[in-house]
Design an enzyme around this catalytic site. Structure first.
Site, PDB file in Angstrom:
ATOM      1  N   GLU A  90      42.647  37.408  35.644  1.00 48.28           N
ATOM      2  CA  GLU A  90      43.079  38.034  36.890  1.00 48.28           C
ATOM      3  C   GLU A  90      42.405  37.382  38.096  1.00 48.28           C
ATOM      4  O   GLU A  90      41.220  37.062  38.069  1.00 48.28           O
ATOM      5  CB  GLU A  90      42.711  39.528  36.786  1.00 48.28           C
ATOM      6  CG  GLU A  90      43.220  40.364  37.915  1.00 48.28           C
ATOM      7  CD  GLU A  90      42.714  41.815  37.831  1.00 48.28           C
ATOM      8  OE1 GLU A  90      42.415  42.273  36.712  1.00 48.28           O
ATOM      9  OE2 GLU A  90      42.617  42.452  38.881  1.00 48.28           O
ATOM     10  N   GLU A 145      42.354  44.170  30.508  1.00 49.79           N
ATOM     11  CA  GLU A 145      42.117  43.348  31.698  1.00 49.79           C
ATOM     12  C   GLU A 145      40.747  42.712  31.609  1.00 49.79           C
ATOM     13  O   GLU A 145      40.002  42.652  32.592  1.00 49.79           O
ATOM     14  CB  GLU A 145      42.214  44.190  32.963  1.00 49.79           C
ATOM     15  CG  GLU A 145      43.575  44.845  33.133  1.00 49.79           C
ATOM     16  CD  GLU A 145      43.748  45.495  34.498  1.00 49.79           C
ATOM     17  OE1 GLU A 145      44.611  45.031  35.254  1.00 49.79           O
ATOM     18  OE2 GLU A 145      43.013  46.456  34.812  1.00 49.79           O
ATOM     19  N   HIS A 186      37.756  56.190  39.966  1.00 51.40           N
ATOM     20  CA  HIS A 186      37.560  55.168  41.002  1.00 51.40           C
ATOM     21  C   HIS A 186      37.007  55.742  42.310  1.00 51.40           C
ATOM     22  O   HIS A 186      37.192  55.119  43.370  1.00 51.40           O
ATOM     23  CB  HIS A 186      38.878  54.450  41.317  1.00 51.40           C
ATOM     24  CG  HIS A 186      39.599  53.916  40.124  1.00 51.40           C
ATOM     25  ND1 HIS A 186      39.415  52.643  39.637  1.00 51.40           N
ATOM     26  CD2 HIS A 186      40.507  54.490  39.290  1.00 51.40           C
ATOM     27  CE1 HIS A 186      40.190  52.454  38.581  1.00 51.40           C
ATOM     28  NE2 HIS A 186      40.859  53.560  38.339  1.00 51.40           N
ATOM     29  N   CYS A 213      45.708  44.948  43.797  1.00 53.33           N
ATOM     30  CA  CYS A 213      44.306  44.665  44.114  1.00 53.33           C
ATOM     31  C   CYS A 213      44.073  43.213  44.476  1.00 53.33           C
ATOM     32  O   CYS A 213      43.210  42.890  45.294  1.00 53.33           O
ATOM     33  CB  CYS A 213      43.424  45.052  42.935  1.00 53.33           C
ATOM     34  SG  CYS A 213      43.963  44.359  41.369  1.00 53.33           S
ATOM     35  N   CYS A 214      44.811  42.281  43.848  1.00 52.14           N
ATOM     36  CA  CYS A 214      44.478  40.866  43.989  1.00 52.14           C
ATOM     37  C   CYS A 214      44.775  40.270  45.360  1.00 52.14           C
ATOM     38  O   CYS A 214      43.951  39.518  45.889  1.00 52.14           O
ATOM     39  CB  CYS A 214      45.175  40.050  42.907  1.00 52.14           C
ATOM     40  SG  CYS A 214      44.611  40.451  41.240  1.00 52.14           S
ATOM     41  N   HIS A 263      36.287  45.366  31.024  1.00 46.95           N
ATOM     42  CA  HIS A 263      37.121  45.038  32.174  1.00 46.95           C
ATOM     43  C   HIS A 263      36.390  43.992  33.021  1.00 46.95           C
ATOM     44  O   HIS A 263      35.275  44.210  33.474  1.00 46.95           O
ATOM     45  CB  HIS A 263      37.344  46.330  32.961  1.00 46.95           C
ATOM     46  CG  HIS A 263      38.325  46.227  34.075  1.00 46.95           C
ATOM     47  ND1 HIS A 263      37.970  45.792  35.330  1.00 46.95           N
ATOM     48  CD2 HIS A 263      39.646  46.520  34.140  1.00 46.95           C
ATOM     49  CE1 HIS A 263      39.040  45.822  36.120  1.00 46.95           C
ATOM     50  NE2 HIS A 263      40.073  46.261  35.416  1.00 46.95           N
ATOM     51  N   GLY A 284      32.643  54.652  37.063  1.00 46.10           N
ATOM     52  CA  GLY A 284      33.250  53.894  35.964  1.00 46.10           C
ATOM     53  C   GLY A 284      33.788  52.552  36.423  1.00 46.10           C
ATOM     54  O   GLY A 284      34.003  51.655  35.611  1.00 46.10           O
ATOM     55  N   CYS A 330      41.415  38.735  40.770  1.00 44.73           N
ATOM     56  CA  CYS A 330      40.272  39.553  41.174  1.00 44.73           C
ATOM     57  C   CYS A 330      39.029  39.255  40.334  1.00 44.73           C
ATOM     58  O   CYS A 330      37.912  39.396  40.819  1.00 44.73           O
ATOM     59  CB  CYS A 330      40.589  41.041  41.013  1.00 44.73           C
ATOM     60  SG  CYS A 330      41.520  41.732  42.380  1.00 44.73           S
TER      61      CYS A 330
END
Lengths: 647, 647
Positions: free
Chosen positions: A342, A326, A148, A410-411, A274, A199, A344
């Site tokens: 999700e 996900e 990340h 994250c959301c 994802h 990625g 996000c």
């Protein structure tokens, strides 16, 4: 350097957030987020220990989050703590918009303090990542596939742009330009540079934002490089794994479809892996298509858009049915109760859709943007701004509830920044045209060329489909005004200063596009009738067969136990909904409820029996439906979107 | 020693297989299995290498089957090859019944040869297990939890009993008595004995069969010990694991609910874990309850019976929805397309149900026995006797097909031996009563006390509900005759030599129980009207809401693509089935089809659309339903049991 996103070439760009004052439906949400959510997010980042990791003046902390476990039971090299920079960045971005909305010296001071930490943390060469500077020094740029690193950089860039727009302070923007310069130095096609990419996509769209704000073409070029390089052979993630002494096959997600690098992006035809990563990649690709007028990217994106929206999307605009990756599974695999969907990912779909509008108004994108926004994304945020959904199922037996915090947080900041920046999604600005993509009470200070144009919307949208738009000008200006005519609407009416316009004639790709010399002061009345619709799903969606979902305007509805009692699957809607009524919902503000005279099976005589030849008895009931995004804001209980219908 | 199962105490016992000549529906199936399946099974055991493992005159072979993998990736100590003895044993048992049905010198010679191998393999102390004698010597009795050791012994005992009944040859029976004596020496409550029991139940019911055949009380006592010991604390599997130097927690199925040893059997109230193991345990418990007139076991079994049949059973009598544990999950979790519903588990349910009848006729058990038999079990065997289902889903998109062989080949011999021994399930014999549990063209040579009684059934059951039973006697005998009145039947009529009997008066627990002095030659006419029934499921079964399943007599029906085209979920059955007709099915012998005038949604105009407000158009169609157990015997395609119904 220009301070705002004034387009200098073809294509449409979103306005910066401060250019649109939002009131009404979204204004209330923005205030809730600005008043409450942003400080909650800040506090929870602090409580999680994120600032301990960032601040170079503090001792290097212990690792707080466990590493993932591989399929073979050994610990992986990845955990969610690695991308804490991105969580903090989204909080800064949200804080920036909140500060624009209303002054908050405490929040501003706290944000400045974090920015100071990042400034201090930044290495002499410009590198900036708290995990690889403090927690795992010496490993930077060794595992783009899993770690990340460029993703975190991207969110920090987005935050820096937002903070600059909101406060005019340049410090963070300058820090991130130095980091972008470092990345531009490390990655690229020239000898000594690495042909890598992340990625977890995000850097691509972030570099476009940074380029648009700073006018620096190198950032746009670097974004294009990341997009073009993705999925080429030999595969960068294979090469990189071997370089760090790892077996490339030792990848917990098994296939590169997971991160959309299984093929060069222009050759991809199926939306895979994802969900959030996919959306961020496509958003970045759409930005590059706009900036470079690259039809080869647009063509690929159109195929992917159709693939997603005609085979893999929930009616809420939620995407990615599976928790395991996900993300995406098979076509038409859209289970309701186990839907991951999700928050996000819906936000990502909104981002992608809005960027598809960069090549011009087209309601196939704007309609889906609105669908995801009002339903699958907004559901992620409680009305009080203090609780969140991570996954957004379309059916619940009563055990799915909003939570305070999540180990992978994250959301909450993602839906917060989306709500706060909603103004920038409402409009598109090109050199000779202004497009209104979303309706809502607001005032936008835009420009056509050098001429400022103020567009003021007066409306109760999304509860009412009547919108009055006034055009404010200093001097008469000739430009095209594009007004979206949603596909869900039958019988839209349009007039300017009382003079009716034939919508059918004015329509182009689902927008009424009106070109004229505007003198200022004109009032445009747009009436979008909001009939109650019963939507059927393609029968390939096994979960929805024999069921309908109610919709009104852009809003998808659901039934909740609090209004209807338990056993929502006993409700059978009539085939004819012309007698359905709209009402208001106590506890939920101005929201419009739908009340339907329906049948209901009696389920109380099944005790101790599993199968029986006796037909269930039907009773007459009135069933209440409420907007899906508002569910689980009152007493907890069952929820159901797809309701059985009479046959 | 008595040669057959003549009861010497209270309770009902099944006749031995040779005591019942079966014709009609089951006769045809028996012939197919005897003529074809048994030799196929033998050949496949040979091809798999099973005899190489058993025959002590051959070199010890390589291990052929991989060991399971633990959750942490390390290889487990268990594989499916460990229980090859049980597969071969079931083939011998099936061969025994086949030899009774019709002479087959080749099959008998081959079976004798295997028996000779087992005899040679048997150790001086009586121990007999090919895996632990030849493949892993020195490890016997060290892991009862995982290694199927007593399970294999049990199947060998069942085979020996069957072979003795069928051929009169004692060799195998004597071998297995020596092994049973060894086991009785090793396990028990006395000092020096182990308080163990098997992780895979089977030995319990096998010892009862062996005890009934040999008259040896020690075998019944040992079976009771195994039942009583199960689940006591300290837990034997924990103690045993520590003794072999293993961590008891290192158990791939995590909880002892998997093998029903989580609590003493009398304290268990929920049917859990591996479905076949559960059924075999309960069958053994029921046998013990019968042999020892043990109400404490019967009471526990009644609770478990209700738990299974009112919360965890498919309408086909299939059980165990999950592949992950080959067993049970949550109450009412009965998904159709992913149903595991292993053939062996339905066979196990039949075995348990038949043994619940040991305490007296009661249709709550016999009805379910019949339901599992004609549907979820028989579906496991193709009409040609050459192909098999391992899992038996209730819905298929067209990709689920019968197979030739399986790496874990438990189901083919299990359904084969069940079909071949169906006669023993049809009747129950007590000291003063004969019970007819299942109807079907047949002649049974039974006895009441010392008096022989021949019961001859003439019927086209299960296609027709009229049954004529004649009573054959040498001398007049007074006894009670119990005839099952299935709960699915409304308006049963009964007469003896033309004199009608009031069924309501004669009924006790769902059986007409007629006590009289029978003179011989009486003809009993039983008429069980077979109306077409539309069954609804308890609404807690989410998968079946708004759907019905058609049934006629004991037969559950399904729709197949071969008769109706693809898209079976577009079919909507009317609420009123009184106009449904019954027809015959080409290619499927005398089987009765059901033809229903139904509606069908047009699904051909959905291309490129995911959601739409347009209501699907309905067309009139006739939909054909065929017996579920016959599906996938013609052209492959979709299959559906639970069909949408009008509301």
């Amino acid at each position: 350097m220009t301070s705002l996103n004034i387009p200098t070439a073809g294509g449409f760009r979103p306005p910066a957030v401060p250019e649109v004052d939002v009131h009404g439906f979204w204004g209330e949400r923005i205030d809730a987020v600005a008043d409450k959510t942003v400080m909650i997010l800040y506090d929870r980042c602090v409580a999680a220990g994120m600032l301990d990791q960032i601040d170079p003046d503090r001792l290097v902390p212990e690792i707080r989050m466990p590493f993932h476990t591989r399929a073979d039971g050994s610990p992986d090299t990845v955990n969610v703590q690695m991308f804490w920079d991105s969580d903090v960045a989204k909080v800064i971005e949200a804080a920036a918009y909140a500060l624009y909305r209303k002054p908050n010296p405490d929040l501003e001071a706290k944000t400045d303090a974090i920015i100071d930490m990042f400034e201090k943390l930044q290495q002499p060469d410009g590198y900036l990542n708290s995990w690889f500077i403090r927690m795992q020094p010496g490993k930077r740029w060794t595992n783009l596939r899993d770690c990340h690193e460029l993703y975190c950089a991207g969110h920090l860039m987005e935050a820096a742009v937002a903070y600059f727009h909101a406060t005019g302070k340049r410090k963070f923007l300058d820090v991130m330009c130095r980091y972008a310069d470092h990345i531009d130095h490390m990655f690229g096609p020239r000898p000594g540079q690495r042909p890598g990419y992340c990625g977890h996509e995000e850097i691509e769209l972030a570099l476009v934002r940074l380029g648009r704000t700073t006018g620096e073409q190198r950032y746009l070029d670097l974004a294009r490089f990341f997009v073009d390089e993705r999925g080429k052979r030999p595969h960068y993630f294979d090469v990189e794994a071997k370089e760090r002494g790892a077996d490339p096959k030792q990848f917990r997600h098994r296939t590169y479809e997971y991160n959309q690098s299984h093929a060069p992006v222009r050759e991809q035809t199926k939306v895979t892996g994802h969900a959030v990563r996919a959306m961020y990649l496509y958003a970045g690709m759409a930005d590059i298509a706009t900036e470079f007028t690259d039809d080869s990217l647009t063509d690929a994106l159109k195929i992917l858009w159709d693939d997603l929206t005609t085979k893999q999307m929930y009616v809420t605009g939620g995407i990615g049915p599976a928790a395991s990756n996900e993300g995406f599974t098979d076509y038409f695999d859209l289970p309701n109760e186990s839907a991951y969907a999700e928050t996000c990912a819906a936000v990502g779909l909104i981002m992608w859709a809005s960027r598809m509008l960069g090549r011009g108004p087209d309601r196939r994108y704007a309609d889906i943007m609105e669908q995801a926004l009002y339903n699958g994304a907004l559901s992620g945020l409680a009305t009080d701004g203090a609780k969140f959904f991570y996954d957004n199922p379309l059916e619940s037996r009563g055990t799915h509830h909003r939570w305070i915090w999540h180990r992978c947080p994250c959301c909450p900041p993602n839906i917060a920044r989306t709500v706060l920046s909603i103004g920038s999604y409402m409009y598109g600005v090109s050199t000779g045209e202004l497009a209104v993509h979303l309706y809502g009470e607001s005032t936008a200070r835009l420009a056509v060329g050098a001429a400022p144009v103020t567009l003021t919307q007066r409306t109760d949208y999304p509860w009412d489909g009547r919108i009055a738009i006034t055009v404010g000008l200093d001097v008469p200006v000739s430009f095209k005004l594009a007004l979206r005519l949603p596909a869900w609407c039958r019988g839209a009416k349009l007039s300017i200063d009382g003079e009716s316009i034939d919508v059918a004639v004015a329509e182009d790709k689902g927008y009424a596009r009106i070109e004229r010399l505007w003198r200022g002061g004109e009032t445009i009345l747009l009436d979008l009738p909001m009939d109650i619709r019963a939507l059927h799903a393609n029968p390939a969606v096994r979960a929805d067969i024999g069921r309908v979902c109610l919709a009104r305007g852009p809003i998808i509805y659901c039934a909740e136990e609090v209004d209807n009692g338990a056993g929502l699957n006993s409700v059978i809607l009539p085939g004819d909904l012309s007698h359905a009524g709209a009402g208001s919902i106590e506890q939920l503000g101005k929201a419009v409820a739908i009340d339907v005279a329906a049948k209901r099976e009696r389920w109380d005589d099944w005790r101790g029996k599993l199968y029986d030849a006796k037909k269930p008895i039907l009773e007459d009931v009135t069933t209440r439906f409420v907007p899906y995004h508002l569910w689980d804001n009152r007493e907890p209980g069952e929820m159901l979107v797809w309701v059985r219908t009479e046959r």
